[in-house]
Design a protein around this motif. Sequence first.
Motif, PDB file in Angstrom:
ATOM      1  N   SER A 173     -21.191  93.714  36.532  1.00  9.99           N
ATOM      2  CA  SER A 173     -21.465  93.357  35.152  1.00  9.99           C
ATOM      3  C   SER A 173     -20.294  93.671  34.044  1.00  9.99           C
ATOM      4  N   LEU A 174     -19.418  94.720  34.626  1.00 13.51           N
ATOM      5  CA  LEU A 174     -18.463  94.764  33.648  1.00 13.51           C
ATOM      6  C   LEU A 174     -17.336  93.830  33.623  1.00 13.51           C
ATOM      7  N   ILE A 175     -16.995  93.300  34.886  1.00 14.73           N
ATOM      8  CA  ILE A 175     -16.129  92.291  35.230  1.00 14.73           C
ATOM      9  C   ILE A 175     -16.891  90.642  34.464  1.00 14.73           C
ATOM     10  N   LEU A 204     -17.057 107.280  44.368  1.00 14.80           N
ATOM     11  CA  LEU A 204     -16.986 106.058  43.286  1.00 14.80           C
ATOM     12  C   LEU A 204     -15.663 105.832  42.869  1.00 14.80           C
ATOM     13  N   GLU A 205     -14.697 106.857  43.247  1.00 11.19           N
ATOM     14  CA  GLU A 205     -13.111 106.634  42.857  1.00 11.19           C
ATOM     15  C   GLU A 205     -12.432 105.329  43.364  1.00 11.19           C
ATOM     16  N   PRO A 206     -12.607 104.933  44.367  1.00  8.14           N
ATOM     17  CA  PRO A 206     -11.986 103.656  44.904  1.00  8.14           C
ATOM     18  C   PRO A 206     -12.426 102.448  43.810  1.00  8.14           C
ATOM     19  N   GLY A 207     -13.562 102.347  43.733  1.00 10.97           N
ATOM     20  CA  GLY A 207     -14.132 101.492  42.777  1.00 10.97           C
ATOM     21  C   GLY A 207     -13.577 101.704  41.325  1.00 10.97           C
ATOM     22  N   TYR A 212      -9.642  99.455  37.127  1.00 11.21           N
ATOM     23  CA  TYR A 212      -8.426  99.363  36.206  1.00 11.21           C
ATOM     24  C   TYR A 212      -7.403  98.379  36.613  1.00 11.21           C
ATOM     25  N   GLN A 213      -7.224  98.305  37.919  1.00  4.37           N
ATOM     26  CA  GLN A 213      -6.026  97.189  38.444  1.00  4.37           C
ATOM     27  C   GLN A 213      -6.671  95.933  38.022  1.00  4.37           C
ATOM     28  N   ARG A 214      -7.820  95.830  38.111  1.00  4.79           N
ATOM     29  CA  ARG A 214      -8.343  94.165  37.995  1.00  4.79           C
ATOM     30  C   ARG A 214      -8.355  93.882  36.193  1.00  4.79           C
ATOM     31  N   THR A 215      -8.769  95.071  35.379  1.00  2.00           N
ATOM     32  CA  THR A 215      -8.911  94.638  34.081  1.00  2.00           C
ATOM     33  C   THR A 215      -7.933  95.269  33.186  1.00  2.00           C
ATOM     34  N   GLY A 216      -7.063  96.233  33.663  1.00  7.40           N
ATOM     35  CA  GLY A 216      -5.974  97.031  32.765  1.00  7.40           C
ATOM     36  C   GLY A 216      -6.762  97.684  31.804  1.00  7.40           C
ATOM     37  N   ILE A 217      -8.196  97.980  31.729  1.00  9.57           N
ATOM     38  CA  ILE A 217      -8.836  98.816  30.835  1.00  9.57           C
ATOM     39  C   ILE A 217      -9.355  99.959  31.487  1.00  9.57           C
TER      40      ILE A 217
END
Length: 496
Positions: A173-175, A204-207, A212-217
């Motif tokens: 949903s976020l992506i 949840l930490e790995p997700g 962050y790596q995927r979005t930079g946010i």
Amino acid sequence: MKAIMVQGTASDVGKSVLCTALCRWLLEEGLRVAPFKAQNMALNSAVTRDGGEIGRSQAVQAEAAGAEACVDMNPILLKPKGDRISEVIVHGRHYRDMAAGDYQAHTHEMLQPVRQSLDRLSQRYDVLVVEGAGSPAEVNLKERDIVNMRTAELVDAPVLLVADIDRGGVFASLIGTLEILEPHERARVRGLVINKFRGDRSLLEPGLKWLYQRTGIPVLGVLPYRDPGIDPEDSLALDSRKETGDAALEVAVIRFPRISNFTDFAPLEGASDVRLRYVSRVSEWGNPDVVILPGTKNTIADLFWLRQSGLLPLLEAHRAQGGEIVGICGGYQMMGVRLHDPDGVEWDDPDQEGLRWLPVATTFRPGKRTAQVRARGLAPGWGYGLELEGYEIHLGREDCLTGAIPLLEREDGTRDGCVNDSGRVWGTHLHGLFQSPAWTRSWLNHLRQRKGLPPLDREEPIRERDQIYAALADWLREHLDLEAVRALIERKGVRR
């Protein structure tokens, strides 16, 4: 002016609660803060001191912010009257009824009152907490969406994007939301928030790292699931409501298709001797001591629904057996003898028969009554002389017929509501009346006495709202990176 905006990946992800918590946190930080939502669609509304009508969520947020609610905090309110038409309220007053397509074609006109409200708020407050609606990524609505990214641009606000992990698919949903946004819109999203989390955060930490790596946010917070303790924005909240336990008194609220201001009954839910349920079909009826017909956006349409639902024979049997029936606002109006609508305000047919449970008649005329009200009880046997507060939002005007016994006397000497000879069927236009502890406890003890139960001597404690807001601010301090949020408000960015 300084501002922070909260948008969501969908409806009911927790935007209103997060905004409420931010309002209280900023107040505790010594700032003059105000909530703002350019356009709200909800039947759960509130009345300001000057009689304006706004979304209840902004009234709650204003209270959390230590500010008096005003129409500028929600300049446009849409109140659905049916599947395709809504009442449009601008700056707290009726503007006109519009079909969805017509409103979409005129949304550019609505930017003027939005700008006017922002200008006025900017002169009175240090910072705005701005709430979006639904999702900013509805591709069929984006071109005319004035409540999400258009508002963010008007106030030049950084955006926190909130997603609900409890419903599943939080990363998608976020992506997905970010991918649909235009580049300049996506650039406004400066932090992600995951809401309604249950369990071990370490899992949840790995997700979070991948996100962050995927979005930079950056993910600025993972907020654990909790009962916020504040009025929900709309009836979507009823879908996830869970009934708990047994109690001495069982109260059933008829869930009309157009139910409004169901937060009237929150104090009853909090009473130790009450089990409150919402009923929309025969199979849910149970064995209630009290049945409440709540407020509705369209009294006549929901009266037709009641007659077709199969619930009316159960209500008639309940009344015949001496059960208590209560009507609030529209529910009260349909309990009368007649409903006149000569101007077609609610319905094309000008004359409808009511349920004939109370000797009152209602006439619908253009022009809505919206007012905060102080009153005292007049009902014989319980509540007599006790003071209470509430508010009115209704079109119909009541005409008390021969034999009518008034329920309440307003502060100005006028009367409202009606109770039948047995005292077991009564109604009123007042919303919020159960927020008055002494009056409510008197009524509940009256019900207990009829069941052969001893009265409760104490007034039922209503959770102090100020304590609720303070607890929400503490919740943020523990689970949200407020230093990063402060940096966004101060336009300093977020470093990671």
